[in-house]
Design a protein around this motif. Structure first.
Motif, mmCIF file in Angstrom:
data_model
loop_
_atom_site.group_PDB
_atom_site.id
_atom_site.type_symbol
_atom_site.label_atom_id
_atom_site.label_comp_id
_atom_site.label_asym_id
_atom_site.label_seq_id
_atom_site.Cartn_x
_atom_site.Cartn_y
_atom_site.Cartn_z
ATOM 1 N N VAL A 66 0.892 -1.014 0.050
ATOM 2 C CA VAL A 66 0.388 -0.171 -0.303
ATOM 3 C C VAL A 66 0.748 1.598 0.269
ATOM 4 N N ALA A 67 2.128 1.766 1.075
ATOM 5 C CA ALA A 67 3.007 2.362 0.780
ATOM 6 C C ALA A 67 3.064 2.387 -0.284
ATOM 7 N N ALA A 68 4.062 1.796 -0.840
ATOM 8 C CA ALA A 68 5.134 1.393 -1.833
ATOM 9 C C ALA A 68 3.997 2.270 -3.160
ATOM 10 N N HIS A 69 2.639 1.798 -2.942
ATOM 11 C CA HIS A 69 1.604 1.675 -4.152
ATOM 12 C C HIS A 69 1.453 3.879 -4.280
ATOM 13 N N ILE A 70 1.713 4.133 -3.443
ATOM 14 C CA ILE A 70 1.183 5.817 -2.762
ATOM 15 C C ILE A 70 2.612 6.859 -3.452
ATOM 16 N N ALA A 71 3.444 6.304 -2.875
ATOM 17 C CA ALA A 71 4.656 6.633 -3.601
ATOM 18 C C ALA A 71 4.882 6.517 -4.549
ATOM 19 N N TYR A 72 5.048 5.511 -5.610
ATOM 20 C CA TYR A 72 5.396 5.147 -6.679
ATOM 21 C C TYR A 72 4.028 5.818 -7.365
ATOM 22 N N THR A 73 3.055 6.055 -7.526
ATOM 23 C CA THR A 73 1.809 6.654 -8.083
ATOM 24 C C THR A 73 2.160 8.037 -8.277
ATOM 25 N N ALA A 74 2.276 8.780 -6.880
ATOM 26 C CA ALA A 74 3.019 9.849 -7.370
ATOM 27 C C ALA A 74 4.426 10.225 -7.496
ATOM 28 N N ALA A 75 5.317 10.216 -7.812
ATOM 29 C CA ALA A 75 6.358 9.759 -7.800
ATOM 30 C C ALA A 75 6.310 9.779 -9.775
#
Length: 329
Positions: A309-318
């Motif tokens: 979940v956390a990695a998905h948020i970071a990747y999408t925002a990146a």
């Protein structure tokens, strides 16, 4: 008809992989979005929509261990975290937990991103505990006591105000000077030295230490308190096990009852039926708090869904903000 090339004729070639460092990951993860994402992740787990197989371990005698933590659900990329837990790293200027996360396209398996997982490991652990505060603390809870002034203490102080309007947040530590230093970074947080008094008068108690023995006593916890524990330090750990005899226990998954490092030392000997999965409570298939006198306990071990979940948020925002560097692999 055009004939497709054979496998021997197809090479991987150069694939662009996004690289995100620790500072970038921290900047990209919105904490409210993380809390919301974790709530949905726990519900998805309860509904059988998350794949998260058991995590294999490599052990380096006298040094530490390495875990591989894979997870996937629809709407996210294939996620694999490698986390290394080395007890003596602070002495050489490194965190005890070091991690990397790799994301892969679920359509092709192609690598998409490699990002720092050290910050994610810390923030998602605290966020899951604070999510339990939002769901299980009494509606009139006004005083929180955090025990532990390390990474988890810091992240709890950042997250707690997002879920409740606490009149007072206290910070205690087995090392009072650490509590004083960390409290100065958070307006309104007060460092205290009398842990017993701070626990006895708290509505929420968050254990966030790396203690090998319980940092509080069961009889300090008054009726109606919600207690969270995220510390990992077998063979005993920070949470007094006799507290569980008079509390309703919540866990991430049944794996919490397995031996460390997969499960929690404090839950050794208990059957999985002794705990309620947080996701079951969030979906309404298991009870939450049922009275103002009930003591509730959330014991965390850390699971791959949280990293996903956390990695998905970071990747999408990146991708949205064009953060990070692409490296050809």
């Amino acid at each position: 008809m055009t004939q497709r090339p054979g496998a021997a004729e197809i090479g991987k070639g150069s694939l662009p992989v996004l690289m995100l460092n620790e500072a970038e990951v921290e900047r990209l993860i919105d904490l409210r979005a993380l809390l919301d994402g974790l709530a949905e992740g726990f519900r998805a787990m309860a509904q059988g929509r998350v794949q998260a197989p058991p995590r294999p371990e490599l052990s380096v005698p006298g040094k530490g261990f390495s875990l591989a933590m894979p997870a996937w659900m629809q709407g996210c990329n294939l996620t694999v975290k490698i986390v290394n837990v080395f007890e003596h790293n602070l002495a050489v200027g490194l965190p005890n937990h070091l991690a990397l996360i790799a994301l892969f396209d679920p359509q092709t398996g192609a690598p998409l991103c490699v990002l720092d997982g050290t910050y994610i490991t810390g923030v998602r652990t605290a966020a899951s505990a604070v999510l339990s505060v939002a769901s299980l603390a009494r509606p009139d809870a006004r005083v929180a006591t955090v025990v532990g002034a390390g990474v988890q203490g810091r992240e709890h102080l950042r997250l707690l105000p997002l879920v409740r309007d606490f009149a007072e947040i206290r910070l205690a530590s087995l090392y009072p000077e650490d509590a004083e230093a960390l409290a100065r970074r958070f307006p309104g947080v007060r460092a205290v030295t009398d842990i017993e008094a701070a626990v006895r008068s708290a509505d929420v108690v968050c254990l966030a230490s790396h203690a090998y023995e319980p940092v509080i006593r069961s009889d300090w916890v008054r009726p109606g308190t919600h207690v969270t524990s995220v510390g990992y330090a077998p063979p005993r750990g920070e949470l007094p096990t006799d507290l569980l005899e008079r509390a309703t226990l919540y866990v991430e998954t049944e794996a919490a009852f397995e031996p460390p490092p997969v499960g929690c030392a404090e839950l050794a000997g208990l059957a999985p039926s002794a705990g309620i999965r947080l996701g079951d409570m969030l979906t309404g298939t298991a009870p939450g708090r049922v009275s103002d006198q009930q003591v509730t306990v959330y014991k965390a071990m850390g699971i791959a869904m949280e990293d996903m979940v956390a990695a998905h948020i970071a990747y999408t925002a990146a991708l949205r903000d064009r953060v990070g560097q692409h490296v050809a692999l």
